[in-house]
Write a protein that holds these residues in place. Sequence first.
Motif, PDB file in Angstrom:
ATOM      1  N   GLY A 814      30.130  -3.175  23.531  1.00 51.81           N
ATOM      2  CA  GLY A 814      30.131  -1.655  23.940  1.00 51.81           C
ATOM      3  C   GLY A 814      30.061  -1.320  25.398  1.00 51.81           C
ATOM      4  O   GLY A 814      30.791  -0.566  25.890  1.00 51.81           O
ATOM      5  N   ARG A 815      29.239  -2.106  26.248  1.00 49.27           N
ATOM      6  CA  ARG A 815      29.210  -1.980  27.591  1.00 49.27           C
ATOM      7  C   ARG A 815      29.950  -2.889  28.662  1.00 49.27           C
ATOM      8  O   ARG A 815      29.647  -3.059  29.446  1.00 49.27           O
ATOM      9  N   ALA A 816      31.035  -3.383  27.854  1.00 45.36           N
ATOM     10  CA  ALA A 816      31.863  -4.343  28.632  1.00 45.36           C
ATOM     11  C   ALA A 816      32.308  -3.757  30.168  1.00 45.36           C
ATOM     12  O   ALA A 816      32.487  -4.679  30.632  1.00 45.36           O
ATOM     13  N   PRO A 817      32.909  -2.646  29.983  1.00 43.78           N
ATOM     14  CA  PRO A 817      33.358  -2.232  31.348  1.00 43.78           C
ATOM     15  C   PRO A 817      32.477  -2.023  32.349  1.00 43.78           C
ATOM     16  O   PRO A 817      32.951  -2.813  33.674  1.00 43.78           O
ATOM     17  N   TRP A 818      31.142  -2.053  32.161  1.00 44.18           N
ATOM     18  CA  TRP A 818      30.080  -2.012  33.148  1.00 44.18           C
ATOM     19  C   TRP A 818      29.693  -3.407  33.413  1.00 44.18           C
ATOM     20  O   TRP A 818      29.560  -4.011  34.649  1.00 44.18           O
ATOM     21  N   VAL A 819      29.783  -4.404  32.575  1.00 43.68           N
ATOM     22  CA  VAL A 819      29.605  -5.704  32.772  1.00 43.68           C
ATOM     23  C   VAL A 819      30.834  -6.475  33.562  1.00 43.68           C
ATOM     24  O   VAL A 819      30.532  -7.146  34.313  1.00 43.68           O
ATOM     25  N   ARG A 820      31.961  -6.028  33.117  1.00 45.06           N
ATOM     26  CA  ARG A 820      33.056  -6.708  33.967  1.00 45.06           C
ATOM     27  C   ARG A 820      33.137  -6.146  35.427  1.00 45.06           C
ATOM     28  O   ARG A 820      33.712  -6.750  36.039  1.00 45.06           O
ATOM     29  N   ALA A 821      32.658  -4.933  35.693  1.00 46.72           N
ATOM     30  CA  ALA A 821      32.340  -4.592  36.962  1.00 46.72           C
ATOM     31  C   ALA A 821      31.179  -5.042  37.704  1.00 46.72           C
ATOM     32  O   ALA A 821      31.239  -5.110  39.067  1.00 46.72           O
ATOM     33  N   HIS A 822      30.213  -5.623  37.081  1.00 47.33           N
ATOM     34  CA  HIS A 822      29.114  -6.217  37.974  1.00 47.33           C
ATOM     35  C   HIS A 822      28.935  -7.632  37.556  1.00 47.33           C
ATOM     36  O   HIS A 822      27.767  -8.196  38.069  1.00 47.33           O
ATOM     37  N   VAL A 823      29.669  -8.356  36.978  1.00 45.51           N
ATOM     38  CA  VAL A 823      29.591  -9.879  36.759  1.00 45.51           C
ATOM     39  C   VAL A 823      30.640 -10.463  37.535  1.00 45.51           C
ATOM     40  O   VAL A 823      31.878 -10.313  36.980  1.00 45.51           O
ATOM     41  N   GLY A 824      30.342 -11.410  38.231  1.00 49.39           N
ATOM     42  CA  GLY A 824      31.602 -12.021  39.022  1.00 49.39           C
ATOM     43  C   GLY A 824      32.045 -13.312  38.088  1.00 49.39           C
ATOM     44  O   GLY A 824      31.119 -13.842  37.354  1.00 49.39           O
ATOM     45  N   VAL A 825      33.117 -13.665  38.138  1.00 43.99           N
ATOM     46  CA  VAL A 825      33.847 -14.765  37.741  1.00 43.99           C
ATOM     47  C   VAL A 825      34.582 -15.618  38.608  1.00 43.99           C
ATOM     48  O   VAL A 825      35.394 -15.277  39.329  1.00 43.99           O
ATOM     49  N   ALA A 826      34.201 -16.905  38.723  1.00 44.16           N
ATOM     50  CA  ALA A 826      34.688 -18.062  39.455  1.00 44.16           C
ATOM     51  C   ALA A 826      35.267 -19.038  38.536  1.00 44.16           C
ATOM     52  O   ALA A 826      34.323 -19.900  38.000  1.00 44.16           O
ATOM     53  N   SER A 827      36.562 -19.448  38.606  1.00 46.56           N
ATOM     54  CA  SER A 827      37.246 -20.460  37.872  1.00 46.56           C
ATOM     55  C   SER A 827      37.709 -21.486  38.860  1.00 46.56           C
ATOM     56  O   SER A 827      38.610 -21.213  39.509  1.00 46.56           O
ATOM     57  N   LEU A 828      36.938 -22.592  39.126  1.00 48.68           N
ATOM     58  CA  LEU A 828      36.810 -23.462  40.126  1.00 48.68           C
ATOM     59  C   LEU A 828      38.279 -24.701  39.570  1.00 48.68           C
ATOM     60  O   LEU A 828      38.889 -25.259  40.716  1.00 48.68           O
ATOM     61  N   ALA A 829      38.243 -24.871  38.332  1.00 52.07           N
ATOM     62  CA  ALA A 829      39.196 -25.880  37.929  1.00 52.07           C
ATOM     63  C   ALA A 829      40.685 -25.517  38.450  1.00 52.07           C
ATOM     64  O   ALA A 829      41.142 -24.422  37.817  1.00 52.07           O
ATOM     65  N   GLY A 830      41.174 -26.161  39.009  1.00 50.05           N
ATOM     66  CA  GLY A 830      42.770 -25.926  39.365  1.00 50.05           C
ATOM     67  C   GLY A 830      42.899 -24.895  40.385  1.00 50.05           C
ATOM     68  O   GLY A 830      43.979 -24.606  40.969  1.00 50.05           O
ATOM     69  N   ALA A 831      41.694 -24.357  41.019  1.00 48.28           N
ATOM     70  CA  ALA A 831      41.718 -23.530  42.072  1.00 48.28           C
ATOM     71  C   ALA A 831      42.489 -23.947  43.475  1.00 48.28           C
ATOM     72  O   ALA A 831      41.909 -25.074  43.823  1.00 48.28           O
ATOM     73  N   ASP A 832      43.006 -23.287  44.330  1.00 45.84           N
ATOM     74  CA  ASP A 832      43.717 -23.640  45.415  1.00 45.84           C
ATOM     75  C   ASP A 832      42.518 -23.868  46.455  1.00 45.84           C
ATOM     76  O   ASP A 832      42.326 -24.762  47.506  1.00 45.84           O
ATOM     77  N   ASP A 833      41.503 -22.941  46.327  1.00 45.83           N
ATOM     78  CA  ASP A 833      40.412 -22.864  47.419  1.00 45.83           C
ATOM     79  C   ASP A 833      39.114 -22.592  46.630  1.00 45.83           C
ATOM     80  O   ASP A 833      38.840 -21.275  46.480  1.00 45.83           O
TER      81      ASP A 833
END
Length: 918
Positions: A814-833
Amino acid sequence: MSTLLYALGRWSYRHPWRVVVSWVVLLLIAGSAALLFMKGTDNTFSIPGTEAQEGIELLDRTFPQASGTSAQLVLVTADDTHVSDEPYATAIADAIGELSDLDGILAVTDPFDEMVSGMVSDGGEAAIVRLQFDGQTTDVPAETKTALQDIAADLRAELPEGSRVAMGGDLFSISVPSLSITEAVGVLIALFVLIVTFRSLAVAWFPLVSAIIGVGLAIALIFVSTAFASISSTTPMLAIMLGLAVGIDYALFIVARHQDQVRAGVDPEESAARATGTAGSAVVFAGVTVLIALIGLAFANIPFLTTMGIAAAVAVAIAVAVAITLTPALLGLAKGRVAGWGHRALSAGVGRKRKAAKRPNRWVMLVTRHPLVTTLAVVVGLGVLAVPASSLALALPNAGVQPLSSQARQAYDLTAEHFGPGSNGPLIMTGTIVTSTDPLGLMDDLAAEVEKVDGVKEVALATPNQTADTGLIQIVPETAPDDPATAQLVRDLRALAVELEDEYGVDLKVTGFTAVGIDISDRLGAALLPFGLFVVGLSLILLMVVFRSIWVPIKAALGYLLSVVAAFGVVAAVFEWGWGADLLHVTRTGPVISFMPIILMGVLFGLAMDYEVFLVSRMREDYVHASRARRGRAERATAIGAVRSGFTASARVVTAAAIIMFAVFAAFVPEGDSSIKPIALGLAVGIAVDAFLVRMTLVPAVMALLGDKAWWMPRWLDRMLPHFDIEGAAVERELSLADWPEPDTTAAVVAEDLAVSADDITVFRGVALRVEPGESLIVTSSDARTSTALLLAIAGRLEPTEGRLRVAGHLLPGRAPWVRAHVGVASLAGADDPVAELRDAVRGGTRLVVVDGADAIAPGPERDRAAAVLRDAAPVTVVAAASDPAAAQSLLAEARRPHADVLDLDRSTSTLTPEVNA
């Protein structure tokens, strides 16, 4: 949506004066801007890409003295006299002199000029002085229009008793709609219905106040937009009519839900929040359907109609915004004084909550006992009501439909009486004749050909322009401008133009005010089918999304079509056949305004979906609850019982809403403008038919016939369609889980029996975890996609299919919009930097970050920089995924997070490592 509305409703309830003052200030600002910048409405109808419009553009370039709008002064002598006799001849000459001096007039045609014909009637008792203006209707100064009326009045006073003089023509063919006392009666009826519905004088005003503020703001914005856009005079009236109706109804739905809850003992503040989250969700859905349908008017590809649809859509959007903000604010001002007469508001936790144990409504009991008879009776009855629709004719409005007291109507009638009905709508054929060596002879030859066409009374003028490069033929039809025979004549003349081009080498185009109106009507008629398919298709999709059913949307769409054709039938019976025309003050029967059908279809679609949602959603809710109580075993009796209980719970508010809408629309019929009358009548009839015969009679009958089959949907389609929380299920879930995992929990992330599935494949299930603020958790699996899916679910990017998940105190999904705005996501595998990826994830003071591929960075300077990013971001909570937990733990240790727990998704996920369980 529902959880956001829940929070909005609570905030509005707690800060009522801020909300009220904000809306009033917005209204004052928009009203002031309208007074400063508005330029008035524009009744010039144009339709790019049509032959009539191309002809007008050609005349603008090469024959400007014939391209603008026109007017005509009609004079009829007293008995046994001739217009060439005195004092008529002198009076006409003097009037022509005065008219020639007015600003904006290019030419005044003397009826006695030998170069023109048809300006003096065959008996000599009437004459027409034709005026040609520079530009279209909106280009003529208001002072000139007033002077024309004054000259006509002076001429009327000079002539002998029994003479008649009237000023009319294209310039005065369209009246400007205005409000009358009758519309106020509709609002008073709405107030009476609200008082009866709520049993409270104070609460009854809330929907009216909301609607009036919303309509005032919408109208102000429409008038502001006249400064940079062309707005027809019908547009504000349509916006008022629609904005009032939906504004009252939308607020009514929220207030009714709030009142029911307060009567049941819910705390008023909590009740206002719940009502906004539940009924408010349905209001937003209903508003969106109306918006889409109104914007869909662009299907006709007619600019003024598109503008009209957008303006009406703005009025509806404002009505929705006001309903979900101002309504709970007004409830905040009322506090607990909303229960109404004969009811006592029970305080939450003190009074006993009363169960809604109502007797089934007698009407629904009768309908569902004899569903087949009811279905046949409604379908046959509405089919009979729709019969007159086969004779429905469309045309743009002209002076002939104005009140008899109108000067333009008197001029129209006098012209039709003494010169024939076609003189009120002459046609023009024009084309380039630059290659001709004998332009005068060519025009005579073309005129002779045109006169042979059936339906042509005479050719009043056939002449080249001053440079002899463009020719003009003015044609007087035998029939009135809005007569279907005139439309056929236009088509015949266009067919003749093809032959004339082959023979004379001249490409003639049929144009003029009448031809433009016919082209608009033809294009609107052609747009009805694709627009109807769009609306019906949209209703099927939207209702499948809401009700997760095949048969309910099909039944709803067919019911909507029945309502539409029945409304068309009543409009045709009144305006074409004349049934009840005197009672409704219809001054002249004949074709109705061209855009009535498409506007009626668009508006009625949205309103019909309102009633469908509010009735059937309660039926579905009761069916689901009864089915769960029987452990998933549903049968026909269960389904019919849900139809009856759902109808009983929602019939009161739907009945009140329908009566209010009917009253508002019907109030625009008796004294309304000729353009608005058929639209208002069609909407009033459509609302009454759809609400009482279709939704409250046919729908429960068909649902009883279908039984539990009504809620069937193929699994593949259920997976494909998105979910829309129409009844605030997310709010109810949040309320039921408010104390999970414990009251005022401190956990940054907590999950219980969490599962994610995709395409019938379970990615993971039974996951339980808990992470406190500042702690870390490492998720590992032999399949990296599994741990990635868990991280995305925690970050609000992937919706869980089972179980419970709370992130930073917010319940998902239900509160997914708030969570998306306040939780950071870092995908390191395959990232250029990878370091930059991690830095972006913790930017902005994020307190929780999920790191996918935490083992992807090899030991060395890059890992040192990544660890420094996490170290500097303390006290951030980290949930990381890694195939090699040791490598991830090493990264977190360097970031001074040595106590990272490990969750292995390959194990039975209901038993976690001791550290996590602890």
